[in-house]
Design an enzyme around this catalytic site. Structure first.
Site, short mmCIF file in Angstrom:
data_model
loop_
_atom_site.label_atom_id
_atom_site.label_comp_id
_atom_site.label_asym_id
_atom_site.label_seq_id
_atom_site.Cartn_x
_atom_site.Cartn_y
_atom_site.Cartn_z
N CYS A 127 -1.24 7.12 -10.32
CA CYS A 127 -1.08 6.96 -8.87
C CYS A 127 0.36 6.73 -8.47
O CYS A 127 0.80 7.16 -7.40
CB CYS A 127 -1.97 5.83 -8.37
N HIS A 287 -2.94 -0.46 -7.64
CA HIS A 287 -2.92 0.93 -7.21
C HIS A 287 -1.66 1.17 -6.38
O HIS A 287 -1.14 0.27 -5.73
CB HIS A 287 -4.17 1.22 -6.37
N ASN A 307 -3.06 6.44 0.81
CA ASN A 307 -3.71 6.37 -0.49
C ASN A 307 -3.72 7.78 -1.11
O ASN A 307 -4.22 8.72 -0.49
CB ASN A 307 -5.14 5.86 -0.30
#
Length: 626
Positions: A127, A287, A307
């Site tokens: 990520c 994350h 995101n």
């Protein structure tokens, strides 16, 4: 990414390599790479075949455990196969541009590019890298700079320019991308109007090849990713370091947002967050996200994040489901903002609660750079060098020091910048602090300056550094001799000028602390003419700290020093990436004047310095006052 411990033979071989390094300037010579490219294309044309990169084989080792784990029988693919990618469920690699009749259009970059909409494939744990690509996607000029050209290659051969370990390299790749049971697992862009852009997957593959495989992209540092792709300096302030100065942290974010710097952020580790934030609104923990916008609207300090999964991960205040929206905030935060999948708003007060670190890449297309390779640390033998720069007119510079082969930022370098030709009393020190990656932008007036690049943690061990000087105008640089005692003098003068006095005993003793968001330096000065200053520096706890006295993760350590009359000494340097203010305050100091030339720590230890100060511990050498 975890790395296997090196064998003793590997460590010795690496040290021999470092010992052989001589300071030099780094320049990209791409003539050989151009010949390589033309040779590959000619071979593919002659043999009517596509390119298979023999330097980065389509093998399991280059896929890594994360992708191979997905091939277990119990693994279920949750994504829906794309009909434009008819991939066999037995294939582990597939060309990013399908061959044969196509019902869609493929390109490297398309004018219809939608900024930020780069998507992370499930289960890869990359990520941070995808969040960095998402930030870069808003800047076509970066993508144009990275690629040899933006033309699709019929034979699947591409060359990309990446700044690996602070040194520009040309990476030649094919266009075969990892797959899992019929699903392409490369970084992907949302197909718009039936058009597929492949630049994210190709940059991802080039980075994987440069770093040792797709496994290297697992938990890849976003700051390193952005600097690898752009070559620009990065910083990654840890939010915990600003718990007592949140307004200052907001100013850092707002300034970076106003200047359109590339930014990403990461949430806290799962265990700590779940322990401390029970019952709080949910957010994806551990994350990475891209920071799109930083805004002030009245009394509201707002950040817009994205995101890389392509859907919102926030369920608190200002989320889509929140019921407290006003018409004014809907207008300013939704109607007047472009729609981006996976984007959401969060207030700064919640941001500092849930997030741990921010990565800021100061990419500026009109800045200049000088790149150098050098060795720091070890006993002074003439191989260590300083950098002499000449500034023709007022400008800003930033200095980056990179430890090759790490793929992260969790190491330190001490960087000092000072006037070259002034007398010691009049000499201006522009910068002097330990950094994890890059300095701040430093304003220089016309003149000559010296940059010292050094280290204090295990200073006896020589280490390699690739150094980059970014400047707002062209400047010149050359190597000059390194003087360890001059370095000590610069550090001590910095503490004298910028430090906070914590002890003052008449005109005999002064002890100061020089502090930054990620470091503390303690220095003692003995002004007496006939007595020795005994100082005991105690560290009760600093998690993850690197100390100049050679210890790490310290609990209740005591360091003893005896400072001769009319002398000064740096007692201790503590550098840390993530820690709270209460940990910095765990440094306490006891002192006293005596005729004794040795001090005692514990029952048996009795010496002038405990532990012993080695010849290479230059930063702790005493300096006689004038």
């Amino acid at each position: 990414m975890s790395r296997k411990p090196k064998t003793k033979a590997e460590i010795n071989a690496e040290q021999l390599r470092i010992d052989s390094i001589r300071a030099k300037f780094l320049e990209l010579d791409d003539e050989e790479d151009e010949v390589k490219y033309q040779t590959i294309v000619e071979y593919c044309i002659k043999n009517k075949t596509c390119f298979h990169d023999g330097e980065f084989l389509h093998c399991d080792d280059n896929l890594g455990k994360r992708i191979l784990k997905a091939w277990k029988k119990k693994y279920k693919v949750k994504e829906t196969p794309d009909p434009n990618y008819p991939i066999s469920k037995t294939d582990k690699w597939y060309r990013v541009v399908p061959q044969g009749p196509k019902s869609a259009e493929w390109t490297i970059w398309h004018p219809w590019n939608i900024p930020y909409e780069i998507f992370q494939s499930r289960g890869l744990g990359n990520c941070g890298f995808i969040a960095a690509l998402s930030a870069i996607s808003a800047h076509k000029s970066i993508v144009e700079f990275v690629f040899r050209d933006l033309e699709l290659s019929e034979h699947g051969v591409y060359q990309l320019r990446l700044c690996k370990d602070g040194e520009w390299k040309i990476i030649t790749i094919d266009d075969w991308i990892p797959c899992i049971k019929g699903i392409m697992k490369g970084a992907s862009l949302k197909a718009t109007g039936g058009i597929y852009q492949i630049w994210p997957a190709l940059i991802e593959k080039a980075t994987a090849k440069a770093c040792g495989g797709y496994k290297a992209l697992y938990r890849f540092c976003a700051a390193v990713a952005m600097s690898t792709i752009t070559g620009a300096p990065s910083m990654f302030p840890c939010i915990e370091q600003y718990t007592e100065r949140v307004d200052e942290f907001w100013r850092i974010l707002k300034d970076a947002g106003d200047k359109k710097y590339l930014m990403s952020c990461g949430t806290r580790e799962k265990k700590a967050a779940k322990r401390e934030l029970k019952g709080e609104p949910k957010i994806a923990l551990n994350h990475a996200f891209t920071i799109l916008t930083v805004l002030e609207i009245g009394s509201h300090r707002m950040l817009r994040l994205r995101n890389p999964w392509g859907r919102s991960a926030w369920e608190g205040k200002w989320s889509e489901e929140w019921t407290g929206w006003t018409d004014e905030m809907i207008l300013k935060l939704h109607v007047l903002q472009k729609d981006v999948s996976g984007a959401y708003w969060i207030e700064f007060e919640d941001f500092v609660k849930y997030f741990r670190v921010v990565s800021i890449c100061r990419w500026r297309a009109d800045w200049y750079e000088i790149r150098l390779k050098m060795v720091i640390g070890g006993l002074w033998d003439g191989r260590q060098k300083n950098i002499w720069i000449t500034v023709p007119k007022a400008c800003e510079i930033s200095v980056t020091a990179i430890l090759p082969g790490t793929n992260d930022c969790y190491y330190h370098t001490w960087i000092s910048i000072y006037e070259a030709n002034a007398s010691p009393h009049e000499q201006q020190i522009l910068y002097c602090a330990p950094v994890a990656f890059s300095t701040e932008d430093v304003l220089l007036q016309p003149g000559d300056y010296i940059i010292i690049v050094s280290k204090f943690y295990h200073p006896a061990v020589r280490e390699e550094r690739n150094v980059v000087i970014h400047s707002s105008i062209p400047i010149s640089a050359r190597f000059c001799d390194w003087d360890p005692m001059k370095m000590v003098g610069i550090v001590q003068k910095t503490v004298e000028e910028k430090g906070r006095e914590v002890v003052r005993q008449r005109d005999d003793v002064s002890i100061k602390k020089y502090e930054g968001p990620s470091f503390v330096v303690a220095m003692a000065q003995n002004y007496s003419w006939d007595r020795h200053l005994h100082v005991h520096t105690r560290i009760s706890r600093i998690e993850g700290a690197k100390l100049s006295r050679g210890q790490q993760n310290v609990f209740n350590a005591v360091f003893g020093d005896v400072i001769p009359p009319r002398s000064s000494q740096i007692l201790l340097v503590a550098f840390y990436v993530t820690t709270k203010k209460k940990d910095r305050d765990s440094m306490s100091i006891e002192y006293g004047l005596s005729k004794e030339k040795v001090t005692k720590v514990g029952r048996k230890n009795k010496a002038a310095h405990i532990p012993k100060i080695e010849p290479t511990d230059y930063i702790h050498h005493t300096i006689v006052m004038e």
